[in-house]
Design an enzyme around this catalytic site. Structure first.
Site, PDB file in Angstrom:
ATOM      1  N   ASP A 571       0.863  -1.183   0.000  1.00  0.00           N
ATOM      2  CA  ASP A 571       0.000   0.000   0.000  1.00  0.00           C
ATOM      3  C   ASP A 571       0.903   1.238   0.000  1.00  0.00           C
ATOM      4  O   ASP A 571       2.116   1.145   0.102  1.00  0.00           O
ATOM      5  CB  ASP A 571      -0.884  -0.051   1.253  1.00  0.00           C
ATOM      6  CG  ASP A 571      -2.090   0.867   1.170  1.00  0.00           C
ATOM      7  OD1 ASP A 571      -2.248   1.576   0.154  1.00  0.00           O
ATOM      8  OD2 ASP A 571      -2.886   0.876   2.124  1.00  0.00           O
ATOM      9  N   GLU A 574       2.429   5.126  -3.992  1.00  0.00           N
ATOM     10  CA  GLU A 574       2.354   6.118  -5.076  1.00  0.00           C
ATOM     11  C   GLU A 574       3.686   6.876  -5.289  1.00  0.00           C
ATOM     12  O   GLU A 574       3.946   7.207  -6.455  1.00  0.00           O
ATOM     13  CB  GLU A 574       1.210   7.114  -4.797  1.00  0.00           C
ATOM     14  CG  GLU A 574      -0.165   6.509  -4.840  1.00  0.00           C
ATOM     15  CD  GLU A 574      -0.505   5.716  -3.582  1.00  0.00           C
ATOM     16  OE1 GLU A 574      -1.357   4.820  -3.658  1.00  0.00           O
ATOM     17  OE2 GLU A 574       0.092   5.986  -2.527  1.00  0.00           O
ATOM     18  N   ASP A 652      -9.462   3.836  -1.369  1.00  0.00           N
ATOM     19  CA  ASP A 652     -10.261   4.167  -0.183  1.00  0.00           C
ATOM     20  C   ASP A 652     -11.631   4.714  -0.568  1.00  0.00           C
ATOM     21  O   ASP A 652     -11.882   5.924  -0.528  1.00  0.00           O
ATOM     22  CB  ASP A 652      -9.502   5.175   0.677  1.00  0.00           C
ATOM     23  CG  ASP A 652      -8.188   4.606   1.194  1.00  0.00           C
ATOM     24  OD1 ASP A 652      -8.037   3.371   1.181  1.00  0.00           O
ATOM     25  OD2 ASP A 652      -7.318   5.389   1.611  1.00  0.00           O
TER      26      ASP A 652
END
Length: 1004
Positions: A571, A574, A652
């Site tokens: 996770d 980015e 999310d």
């Protein structure tokens, strides 16, 4: 007073209680993310486009291909494109590659940058070249140059023509001045580069300080500022050329302005798809609408691709999200084409559509002005803008959607063939708080007879958010916990993010620092930012040494407490940096090799999961000795090529009906973008779903390729067994439906793995000529099964209108109610029902014995469902292997085709395995292990009336190659039509092996 105080206290407690029951209202913080107007290079190139549009026919692109520079040999054309910049001629080397696959590629670089003949500002140590290594990460095949491509005789002056592709049916017309390219298929122009003259390569230039405007005697400050403004306006606006500030961070831009842009047009095409990932419709909207317009069919912002941690993202928006795949398809009747923009920097794409008269229709009118029926043709124009790097574009000329996706997949890699467990159901939340909590959830799934395969741990399992550790207070026995899971062949997925906590006495961070394996800042020192652990460093997976180190961290003897059933979740890759600009790291940070972060940003997540994938291939000598196991990695951030390494999810989302509705087009978009192993958090990550919403979401999720329930740490627990009846029972049925169809899902994954085909398929993909379905994104087909699904995504809805594109019979999955297209049909959908139809003409496979996990189904028998359509025939396929390792690459698999022919009244099983594939020892061992796995039932939907009263069928089996075994009689039950429902028949226990050849004769 005391009584009043008690009353107020009670009132406040009541308010707090009520507030806790409400789903919090959440929305994205727009001020944290740039608009095009706040992104200097996007604003400049949009202004460039506005100037071109204002000048219309008088506008001429300043770029020209020098005819004397053109060379062509063996499928490769080279030359030099130039433009004038004052007294200087900017030279831009051009390469046009024509591949054996039929794909063409146009690449433009900058000669000065190639030669490193530039100066960097601020003493920067960044590379001087334009970033040219995106291919290293994204491209894995399909780049063999075509020996058959050839220049065409009889060229017009000022252009070069190259014929290429299948049977020479493709042609590239390269215009010299102004430079541009037209791509034709069978003589028709399909794709145009620089047709509107918006190509723009911001070349390197030295910064020239503007003259200081001295204040004149008696002049006011306002008058001085007006003269300063006049000086600036005499030249180009350099306001964002040399530095740019946003969110408290200033980007030093040591190379100055360096964006690239190109307009790409699709004449005659009205729909475009792709540019994943965005929360909007599958058919992309126009982006040049007015921001205050009531026309909501157009956006005012371009589609943005800049991988970002967008907290609480909004619906129907071109705003950037977590991943970027700059691949776009254009669709018109009977034709699909595609372009892939290989650039990992921040990218914006504008889309506009214009209607023009078809040339043939115009000619007809000129011949006969009173003729009627002149039709218009829609052209879609796109304007691609990237901050840095090469102009590097691939063109696929189709003509079918599958042709385009397959060529793209050949370039960037096919989706991973996952382990079987990973396409079953995953149970997750932030966080299961102790190892006993995990054990308890595991036991309760069994108590309520609810199947699941994987339970997940978010960041709280670690000791102080230090990855590769376990909290000794809450997870004292991770191996014991995983041993309990393994008893029912269940798995654990643990999260490990790329940020490493900066804390003393933590060996991982000490190694990261001492070996210099982290991302650097602009001053070439280790970059420090803020994320979940607080102060953190980021592993630089562009560094080969860092990747090797990362791989070693996952060995069982290094990551203590991990086991063979432990898998990974990457996770925040980015990367997410809480105190960084736009919640990521500064663009002038430096990676291995001296590349700026701006050059590689959208690739960052891919490099991490690439390293994690390599780490999980074999974590000890035992796994290495058997050729490794297929890794499972979930990623939030991605780029073209990430599909080779694992799965993704849409981030999310919120526990709301609009987010459930949006999940379907988002997942469809991922599928047609070459990354089909995609899903959304079932139930919504933020907030507390109503029981109806949770139930409907599980019903939709049962048809996501990646199927995981997940929730935020502040939400109420929502494991399926907590919903209460009737909801728990309905959710359980949805989960069991998923498990029963796992053979068909796995077959669809194999098809994706070998052909690039989407796993869930939109209408335009399955029915390319059907223009009515081009914009449809709320229903889909599952693989090649013929199963057509339209989840209920509206509150209180108890019926669903399903569009049938073809003149074929469809049957309700559960009760065989009959429908026929083309047109829209109404299907009842009370809460306990998922709208699923079976398309006539297909055979699909399922397993009907309920088990606790997919691993426990390994030796279960199969059921074949034969859905007879209007032709009277039906066919389908099944792919099976061990669902774990790589032995299938040595022939250890079963691949069968099942065909029902009305002309002979027979159902046959035929081998689709590659010839000679079953000769290895591993193949023979596997096939031997599957000899007793049989077909236990065959269901025939829309059974012929001629079978009425028939009690038996004849079964013939193949025991030796090219020889038939004995035939025998097997019982059959026939059930006639009733109240709109199709007749059906069932053959129970034909006792034929799933991996063998056999024939069942329904006429004997």
């Amino acid at each position: 007073m005391q009584r009043l105080s008690i009353s107020w206290t009670a009132f406040l407690l009541l308010c707090l209680t009520l507030c806790s029951l409400l789903t919090p209202a959440v929305s994205v913080k727009h001020e944290n993310f740039k608009t095009c107007a706040q992104s200097g290079f996007c604003k400049r190139n949009r202004a460039y486009a506005d100037t071109a549009a204002a000048q219309a026919s008088t506008w001429t692109s300043p770029y020209a291909l020098q005819a004397s520079s053109i060379k062509f040999s063996q499928g490769l054309l080279t030359g030099v494109v130039t433009k004038k910049a004052g007294d200087e001629t900017i030279r831009l080397p051009l390469t046009v590659s024509f591949y054996e696959s039929g794909v063409a590629r146009v690449t433009i670089d900058e000669e000065k940058r190639q030669k490193k003949d530039i100066e960097l500002r601020h003493g920067s140590k960044a590379r001087k070249e334009r970033y040219n290594e995106a291919e290293k990460w994204a491209i894995v095949g399909g780049t063999t140059l075509s020996s058959g491509a050839a220049t065409k005789n009889g060229e017009k002056k000022g252009e070069t023509r190259v014929v290429y592709g299948p049977a020479g049916s493709f042609e590239a017309v390269i215009r010299h001045e102004p430079f541009g390219v037209e791509f034709l298929r069978e003589g028709v122009v399909e794709v145009v580069f620089n047709g509107k003259g918006l190509m723009n390569v911001e070349h390197w230039r030295a910064k020239v300080d503007k003259p200081v405007v001295e204040k004149k005697e008696g002049e006011t400050e306002e008058e001085q500022k007006a003269r300063e403004s006049a000086v600036v306006q005499e030249g180009e606006d350099e306001g964002t050329w040399w530095e740019e500030s946003f969110g408290g961070n200033t980007d030093s831009k040591p190379r100055g302005p360096e964006s690239i842009a190109l307009d790409i047009s699709f004449p005659g095409y009205s729909h475009v798809y792709g540019l994943a990932e965005h929360a909007g419709p599958l058919s992309l909207r126009e982006t040049r609408g007015e921001s205050n317009s009531e026309d909501k069919t157009k956006y005012s912002e371009p589609y943005r691709m800049y991988n970002s941690d967008v907290f609480e993202y909004e619906m129907d928006s071109p705003m950037t999200l977590y991943g970027s795949i700059p691949f776009l398809q254009a669709k018109k009747k009977d034709s699909t084409v595609g372009v892939f923009w290989l650039n990992a920097a921040e990218t914006w794409v504008d889309i506009t559509k214009t209607k023009s008269f078809v040339k043939q229709a115009v000619d007809k009118v000129l011949q006969n002005p009173v003729s009627l029926g002149v039709t218009g043709s829609m052209t879609t124009d796109t304007h691609w803008i990237s901050e840095s790097g090469l102009l590097d574009v691939f063109v696929m000329l189709g003509p079918t959607p599958q042709d385009v996706v397959e060529k793209y997949s050949e370039l960037t890699g096919y989706t991973q063939l996952p382990q079987m467990f990973s396409i079953a159901y995953h149970q997750c939340r932030w966080n299961y708080v102790t190892d006993e909590d995990v054990r308890d959830v595991d036991r309760k799934f069994d108590k309520f007879t609810i199947p699941y395969d994987v339970i997940w741990l978010d960041i709280e399992y670690t000791e102080g958010k230090k990855y590769f550790t376990w909290d000794p207070m809450t997870f004292p026995d991770p191996l014991g916990m995983q041993k309990q899971l393994d008893e029912h062949e269940r798995k654990l997925v643990a999260i490990i993010d790329p940020h490493i906590k900066n804390e003393g006495n933590y060996p991982i961070v000490e190694e990261l620092k001492s070996k210099d394996l982290a991302v650097h800042n602009k001053d070439d020192n280790i970059y420090e930012g803020w994320c979940w652990p607080g102060s953190s460093y980021w592993i630089d997976c562009f560094n080969p040494k860092a990747r090797d180190w990362w791989v070693g961290l996952f060995k069982y003897d290094r990551f203590k407490g991990s086991a063979k059933n432990t898998w990974l979740w990457n996770d925040m890759n980015e990367p997410s940096v809480f105190n960084g600009p736009e919640t990521t790291m500064p663009k002038d940070n430096l990676h291995a090799g001296g590349w700026e972060h701006r050059d590689v940003h959208n690739l960052n997540g891919l490099t991490l999961i690439n390293a994690t994938y390599d780490a999980l291939l074999s974590r000890d000598k035992e796994e290495a000795s058997v050729g490794g196991v297929r890794p499972f990695v979930l990623t939030r951030s991605f780029f073209a090529g990430s599909q080779r390494m694992g799965a993704m999810w849409t981030g999310d989302n919120q526990a709301s009906w609009p987010h459930l509705e949006a999940s379907v087009p988002m997942i469809l978009s991922m599928g047609i973008s070459g990354f089909p192993f995609a899903g959304a958090d079932v139930g919504g990550f933020f907030g507390n779903p109503s029981k109806e919403l949770l139930t409907r979401w599980y019903q939709a999720g049962a048809f996501y390729p990646f199927f995981r329930g997940h929730a935020h740490i502040d939400t109420r627990r929502r494991e399926p067994y907590l919903a209460g009846e009737p909801y728990t029972g309905i959710i359980t049925q949805a989960l069991r439906l998923r498990y029963s169809l796992l053979p068909s899902w796995y077959t669809a994954f194999h098809e994706a793995h070998t052909t690039g085909a989407p796993i869930v398929r939109p209408n335009y993909y399955v029915h390319p000529p059907d223009e009515k379905g081009f914009g449809m994104d709320d229903q889909f087909y599952v693989g090649s099964t013929g199963l057509l699904v339209k989840p209920v995504v509206k509150e209180g809805q108890e019926g669903q209108d399903i569009y049938l594109a073809d003149k074929e019979k469809y049957f309700d999955y559960f009760d065989f109610w009959t429908y026929e297209g083309p047109g829209t049909v109404s299907v009842a959908a009370p809460l306990e029902t998922i709208p699923v139809l079976m398309q006539g003409g297909n055979v699909f496979v399922r397993r009907e014995r309920p088990r606790r996990s997919s691993g426990l189904m390994r030796w279960d028998p199969y059921t074949l469902v034969v859905v007879i359509g209007n032709s009277g025939d039906a066919e389908g396929t099944l792919y099976v292997d061990d669902g774990e390792g790589f032995d299938y690459q040595q022939g250890a698999y079963i691949h069968r085709k099942f065909s029902f022919k009305s002309s002979t009244g027979t159902l046959m099983s035929e081998d689709l395995a590659a010839e000679g594939s079953a000769t290895s020892k591993k193949a023979k061992d596997y096939l031997r292990s599957m000899e007793k796995v049989r077909v236990e039932k065959i269901v025939i939907v829309n059974a012929p009336e001629a079978w009425k009263g028939k009690m038996e069928v004849e079964v013939g089996t193949e025991y030796l190659a090219s020889k038939s075994g004995l035939t025998r009689k097997v019982g059959m039950e026939w059930h006639g039509r009733e109240e709109g429902k199709a007749a059906w028949a069932v053959v129970r226990d034909p006792a034929v092996a799933i991996g063998k050849g056999w024939k069942i004769d329904f006429t004997a």
